[in-house]
Scaffold this active site. Structure first.
Site, PDB file in Angstrom:
ATOM      1  N   ARG A  84       0.845  -1.210   0.000  1.00  0.00           N
ATOM      2  CA  ARG A  84       0.000   0.000   0.000  1.00  0.00           C
ATOM      3  C   ARG A  84       0.878   1.256   0.000  1.00  0.00           C
ATOM      4  NH1 ARG A  84      -4.466   0.341   4.531  1.00  0.00           N
ATOM      5  NH2 ARG A  84      -2.637   0.815   5.801  1.00  0.00           N
ATOM      6  N   LYS A 187      -2.620   6.515   1.349  1.00  0.00           N
ATOM      7  CA  LYS A 187      -2.479   6.903   2.763  1.00  0.00           C
ATOM      8  C   LYS A 187      -1.513   8.080   2.831  1.00  0.00           C
ATOM      9  CE  LYS A 187      -2.325   4.626   7.264  1.00  0.00           C
ATOM     10  NZ  LYS A 187      -3.606   5.146   7.740  1.00  0.00           N
ATOM     11  N   GLU A 223     -16.301   5.959   4.837  1.00  0.00           N
ATOM     12  CA  GLU A 223     -15.467   5.434   5.922  1.00  0.00           C
ATOM     13  C   GLU A 223     -15.391   6.421   7.065  1.00  0.00           C
ATOM     14  OE1 GLU A 223     -11.257   4.936   5.276  1.00  0.00           O
ATOM     15  OE2 GLU A 223     -11.259   6.395   3.657  1.00  0.00           O
TER      16      GLU A 223
END
Ligand code: PLP
Ligand code: COI
Length: 343
Positions: A84, A187, A223
């Site tokens: 990620r 992220k 989210e």
């Protein structure tokens, strides 16, 4: 000053920065990663013109090390964090950190700070924070000439104050955390900067955090500010939002697998219309820091929707929690490749 590990109250850690003795640092220069290593220096000296400071050219990760009953130390699916971070790096034109460098750094930091991995049975873990930042003298909106990859760590307990006791969340009707084709799936710090103000508004009203809606239509749950969302239906389904603007949570993918293969549920990644919350008998937030945090009630405008209970965790959420944390702490057999020992 680093607090000696022997003086820590392992059962009441919360989620706070603590300066541990060691962190790992590697530099990228002249088109290549250089040999990295552990350092005791917890500060970074970088150019005032570094793009990470001005334009947010940076990305980070979050994963944990766990102490088993036998006292061994282990990581949960760290390759997924490495991958990620590579995807986040690509999105921001940063050089990907190779998986072997990522794993070496994480393991070295765990080993060097082993005294700070909380004892088995306290529920505490060692939270690891890898980050990649663009540094050097460039003022145009262009990628940095050099990069720093570093991993530091701290012992942590609960992220949301309730632990397995449900807490309430607020649906953001005013703000989005990410754009439809923006950086929501990476992220990167910018997404979290965007959530500061809404997060403050939620906390001021005694909610644990904001729940964001899809930025294109504002009709579907996306989210939580620091975690993904899931719901359990009366038809034995585990449902979690599918959207290009949410963070692809490693905990969420693990729960999708466990719900199907260990709990015999139907696991669904799909739309979660905010108008159809009645289908859920339980709901929760999931993530590395959040683990599984049951959502008691959700405030949406003037409506307050209670899922299972405001005070008691639901049975399916508890079952998923026991399965997930049992695997992470080495008490339950893990699917192949999920546990990486730190030896
Ligand atoms: N969504 C957001 C915005 C997060 O910050 C996190 C935390 O990492 C998650 C979801 C959960 O992701 P993961 O399970 O990989 O920790
Ligand atoms: C994590 O769970 O690792 C997160 O990134 C949440 C964090 C932003 C506190």
């Amino acid at each position: 000053m680093t607090t000696p590990a022997t003086e820590l109250d392992w059962n009441n850690l919360g989620f706070a920065y603590m300066k541990l003795p060691y962190r790992y640092l590697a530099r990228y220069k002249d088109g290549a990663w250089q040999e990295g290593g552990l350092t005791e220096n917890s500060t970074l000296e970088i150019s005032e013109c570094s793009p990470c400071l001005h334009y947010g050219q940076q990305a980070f990760e979050g994963l944990k090390a766990y102490r088993t009953k036998e006292g061994k130390l282990q990581l949960f699916r760290p390759e997924m964090n490495a991958e990620r971070l590579q995807r986040s790096a690509q999105r921001l034109l940063m050089p990907p950190v190779p998986t072997d460098l990522f794993l070496t750094a994480v393991k070295e930091v765990v080993r060097a700070n082993a005294d700070y991995v909380p004892p088995y049975g306290t529920g505490g873990t060692l939270y690891l924070r890898p980050m990649l930042i663009g540094v050097g003298d460039i003022i145009g909106i262009k990628p940095a000439p050099e990069y720093i990859f570093t991993v530091f760590a701290m012992p942590v307990g609960n992220y949301f104050k309730g632990g397995l006791t449900p807490t309430n969340f607020l649906v953001s009707t005013e703000f989005d955390r990410a754009a439809p084709n923006g950086t929501g799936a990476a992220k990167v710090g910018g997404n979290y900067a965007a959530s500061y103000l809404p997060g403050k508004l939620a906390h001021e009203r005694q909610f644990s955090d904001m729940v964001y809606l899809d930025p294109a239509t504002h009709t579907k749950i996306e989210e939580v500010g620091a975690a993904n969302f899931f719901g359990i239906t009366k038809n034995n389904e585990f449902v979690t939002p599918l959207s290009p603007s949410i963070l692809p949570s490693i905990t969420k993918y693990s729960l999708l697998y466990l719900a199907e293969h260990r709990l015999g549920m139907t696991a669904i990644e799909g739309d979660v219309p905010v108008a159809e919350l009645d289908r859920f008998t339980e709901a929760g937030a999931c993530g590395t820091a959040a683990v599984i945090s049951p959502i008691g009630g959700l405030q949406i405008g003037d409506d307050f929707h209670v899922f299972y209970s405001e005070t008691e965790v639901g049975p399916v959420t508890r079952h998923l929690y026991d399965e997930l944390t049992g695997i992470q702490f080495g008490d339950v057999e893990a699917p192949e490749g999920w546990i990486v020992p730190v030896d």
